[in-house]
Design a protein around this motif. Sequence first.
Motif, PDB file in Angstrom:
ATOM      1  N   ALA A  47      -4.490   5.794 -42.346  1.00 51.40           N
ATOM      2  CA  ALA A  47      -5.319   6.994 -42.335  1.00 51.40           C
ATOM      3  C   ALA A  47      -6.783   6.592 -42.490  1.00 51.40           C
ATOM      4  CB  ALA A  47      -4.893   7.913 -43.468  1.00 51.40           C
ATOM      5  N   PRO A  48      -7.711   7.300 -41.836  1.00 44.13           N
ATOM      6  CA  PRO A  48      -9.132   6.901 -41.870  1.00 44.13           C
ATOM      7  C   PRO A  48      -9.721   6.819 -43.269  1.00 44.13           C
ATOM      8  CG  PRO A  48      -8.737   8.556 -40.178  1.00 44.13           C
ATOM      9  CD  PRO A  48      -7.469   8.456 -40.953  1.00 44.13           C
ATOM     10  N   GLY A  49      -9.196   7.589 -44.210  1.00 47.77           N
ATOM     11  CA  GLY A  49      -9.790   7.597 -45.542  1.00 47.77           C
ATOM     12  C   GLY A  49      -9.321   6.489 -46.457  1.00 47.77           C
ATOM     13  N   VAL A  50      -8.360   5.655 -46.048  1.00 46.72           N
ATOM     14  CA  VAL A  50      -7.825   4.623 -46.929  1.00 46.72           C
ATOM     15  C   VAL A  50      -8.846   3.504 -47.115  1.00 46.72           C
ATOM     16  CG1 VAL A  50      -6.024   2.888 -47.242  1.00 46.72           C
ATOM     17  CG2 VAL A  50      -5.447   5.129 -46.292  1.00 46.72           C
ATOM     18  N   ALA A  51      -9.171   3.212 -48.382  1.00 47.80           N
ATOM     19  CA  ALA A  51     -10.143   2.169 -48.688  1.00 47.80           C
ATOM     20  C   ALA A  51      -9.510   0.950 -49.344  1.00 47.80           C
ATOM     21  CB  ALA A  51     -11.251   2.722 -49.585  1.00 47.80           C
ATOM     22  N   VAL A  52      -8.427   1.145 -50.103  1.00 50.70           N
ATOM     23  CA  VAL A  52      -7.813   0.033 -50.823  1.00 50.70           C
ATOM     24  C   VAL A  52      -6.315   0.305 -50.943  1.00 50.70           C
ATOM     25  CG1 VAL A  52      -8.173   1.051 -53.107  1.00 50.70           C
ATOM     26  CG2 VAL A  52      -7.987  -1.414 -52.893  1.00 50.70           C
ATOM     27  N   LEU A  53      -5.525  -0.782 -50.992  1.00 50.76           N
ATOM     28  CA  LEU A  53      -4.071  -0.670 -51.110  1.00 50.76           C
ATOM     29  C   LEU A  53      -3.599  -1.229 -52.450  1.00 50.76           C
ATOM     30  CD1 LEU A  53      -2.848  -1.887 -47.589  1.00 50.76           C
ATOM     31  CD2 LEU A  53      -3.331   0.449 -48.314  1.00 50.76           C
ATOM     32  N   VAL A  79       0.742   2.030 -51.617  1.00 51.47           N
ATOM     33  CA  VAL A  79      -0.041   3.265 -51.632  1.00 51.47           C
ATOM     34  C   VAL A  79      -1.470   2.957 -51.220  1.00 51.47           C
ATOM     35  CG1 VAL A  79      -0.884   5.172 -53.063  1.00 51.47           C
ATOM     36  CG2 VAL A  79       1.400   4.234 -53.459  1.00 51.47           C
ATOM     37  N   GLY A  80      -1.999   3.779 -50.322  1.00 54.46           N
ATOM     38  CA  GLY A  80      -3.401   3.682 -49.935  1.00 54.46           C
ATOM     39  C   GLY A  80      -4.236   4.690 -50.704  1.00 54.46           C
ATOM     40  N   TRP A  81      -5.433   4.253 -51.148  1.00 50.60           N
ATOM     41  CA  TRP A  81      -6.292   5.110 -51.966  1.00 50.60           C
ATOM     42  C   TRP A  81      -7.627   5.348 -51.273  1.00 50.60           C
ATOM     43  CZ3 TRP A  81      -4.184   7.155 -56.299  1.00 50.60           C
ATOM     44  CH2 TRP A  81      -3.028   6.528 -56.798  1.00 50.60           C
ATOM     45  N   GLY A  82      -8.130   6.584 -51.410  1.00 51.43           N
ATOM     46  CA  GLY A  82      -9.418   6.931 -50.827  1.00 51.43           C
ATOM     47  C   GLY A  82     -10.315   7.624 -51.826  1.00 51.43           C
ATOM     48  N   ARG A  83     -11.299   8.341 -51.329  1.00 49.09           N
ATOM     49  CA  ARG A  83     -12.278   9.035 -52.162  1.00 49.09           C
ATOM     50  C   ARG A  83     -11.577  10.056 -53.057  1.00 49.09           C
ATOM     51  NH1 ARG A  83     -17.754   9.790 -51.550  1.00 49.09           N
ATOM     52  NH2 ARG A  83     -17.679   8.862 -49.463  1.00 49.09           N
ATOM     53  N   ASP A  84     -12.042  10.144 -54.310  1.00 49.82           N
ATOM     54  CA  ASP A  84     -11.511  11.091 -55.307  1.00 49.82           C
ATOM     55  C   ASP A  84     -10.024  10.885 -55.572  1.00 49.82           C
ATOM     56  OD1 ASP A  84     -14.021  12.342 -55.581  1.00 49.82           O
ATOM     57  OD2 ASP A  84     -13.615  13.611 -53.835  1.00 49.82           O
ATOM     58  N   GLU A  85      -9.576   9.625 -55.461  1.00 49.56           N
ATOM     59  CA  GLU A  85      -8.194   9.247 -55.746  1.00 49.56           C
ATOM     60  C   GLU A  85      -7.175   9.936 -54.839  1.00 49.56           C
ATOM     61  OE1 GLU A  85      -7.210   9.445 -59.893  1.00 49.56           O
ATOM     62  OE2 GLU A  85      -8.865   8.127 -60.498  1.00 49.56           O
ATOM     63  N   GLU A  86      -7.599  10.320 -53.631  1.00 51.39           N
ATOM     64  CA  GLU A  86      -6.632  10.800 -52.653  1.00 51.39           C
ATOM     65  C   GLU A  86      -5.730   9.635 -52.260  1.00 51.39           C
ATOM     66  OE1 GLU A  86      -6.383  13.170 -48.358  1.00 51.39           O
ATOM     67  OE2 GLU A  86      -8.327  12.544 -49.175  1.00 51.39           O
TER      68      GLU A  86
END
Length: 478
Positions: free
Chosen positions: A360-366, A382-389
């Motif tokens: 997903a485009p919002g994933v920044a770290v795994l 689990v992939g993590w993005g802004r605001d712990e999405e």
Amino acid sequence: MVPEIDLAWRRGIRPEPPIPVSDWADRHRILPPTSAEPGRWRTDRTPYLRAVMDALSTSSPYERVVLMKGAQTGGSEAGLNWLGYIIQNAPGIAMLVMPSLDMVRRNTTVRIDPLIEATPALRDLVSAPRSRDAGNSLFRKSFPGGQLVMTGANSAVGLRSTPVRYLFLDEVDGYPGDADGEGDPVDLAIQRTTTFRGRRKIYMVSTPTLKGHSRIEAAYLDSDQRYFHVPCQHCGDMAPITWARIRWPEGHRDAAYLLCDACGGVHHEHEKPRLMSAGEWRSTALGDGRTAGFHLSSLYSPWETWAEIAQEHARVSKDPARLQVWVNTKLGESWEDQAGDTVPADPLMARREDWGSDLAPGVAVLTAGVDVQGDRIEVQIVGWGRDEEAWVIDYRVLWGDPSGPRLWSDLDGVLNSTYGDLPVRAVAVDTGGHHTKMAYEFCRTRLARRIWAIKGRGGPGIPVWPRRPTRTNKGKIP
């Protein structure tokens, strides 16, 4: 040859008599004066226990017997009969595991010692208690050809003390999740029986607790899942006694009765002994062929009436905490908390988003979470993005034996994988259950890769993600 020596030699080579445990109990077991019904044991009083006890006989093909039960059904007494049978008929090393060492001390005084002292067939076989003799103590009873070792599930030393042929695991749902940091106490105890594979007997008995966390329920679900069916006195239909079949006249729970679903026939409390004597166990699953599983609620008990159970239900039905105890101890069923709102499946599935093979485009770290079970390792990426999405990127089940290196090598391969261009940056491995030592060793050698050993802790007031304490201007934690 001296006659006494010749007699002892002949006793030593005598084969085990092909007598079932229930027959031994009917012939020899004497209940002590402190019992609710002192005197000679009669299996006919609790006929549903006959098959449970006989599955523990040395002639039985089953290695494991599981009894998930309600209170006041005699499950632990069946275990005591089995221990008496072992001492006289099939001597060997036996282990009895209680939830704690304190419970072992109390159980020895209240149940084990009276079992031996009140039963003439056992009294002369067990070493007499002496202050300097370890053969008869709170934790050990010696007899010709074997010993009964008793320990608590909270003592790793006791659980790995000696190989055993017979293992009695009493109230397993009361065991701690971990024994002195060495892993699950049930797994540690069962490991003691591996050298007797094919000849061992393991008896697990308990009232269940929470669904998904109940050891006895998990063991029962791996068995052939038997229920005790009783006949309708009107039409002959065979069915188990369930709470749904207990009825009463409006406002008169003290007149509770059993209703036949097939014909509507009514059975009153005084007919219960006749129903029990004509009952039979019927399996509802194939199981593994080596485990006999029995489910037994207090509705079958000769010491509690349907009216008493119905009246207690009325008192606790509006209090979830007390209702849980009632479900566990009266119905012999695990408790599933349904206080929260359930989410309908269809609207949830309709909100799925298919990202194909890309992240997903919002994933920044795994990150990854690892759960270790007795026969597998489960991994969730689990992939993590802004605001712990968060997005679930991958979920894998690695089947095998976690006590050996191969499965951990497979796990290492998964954690070294990349998804898109992103590697797994941090890993949490749950060490609070199975194969704790192997999990610790895996994490210890990979700390540089942020692979950490954790132990989950839940309950009221415990945050999902605890924050670090902040410091004051003076450098002290407030």
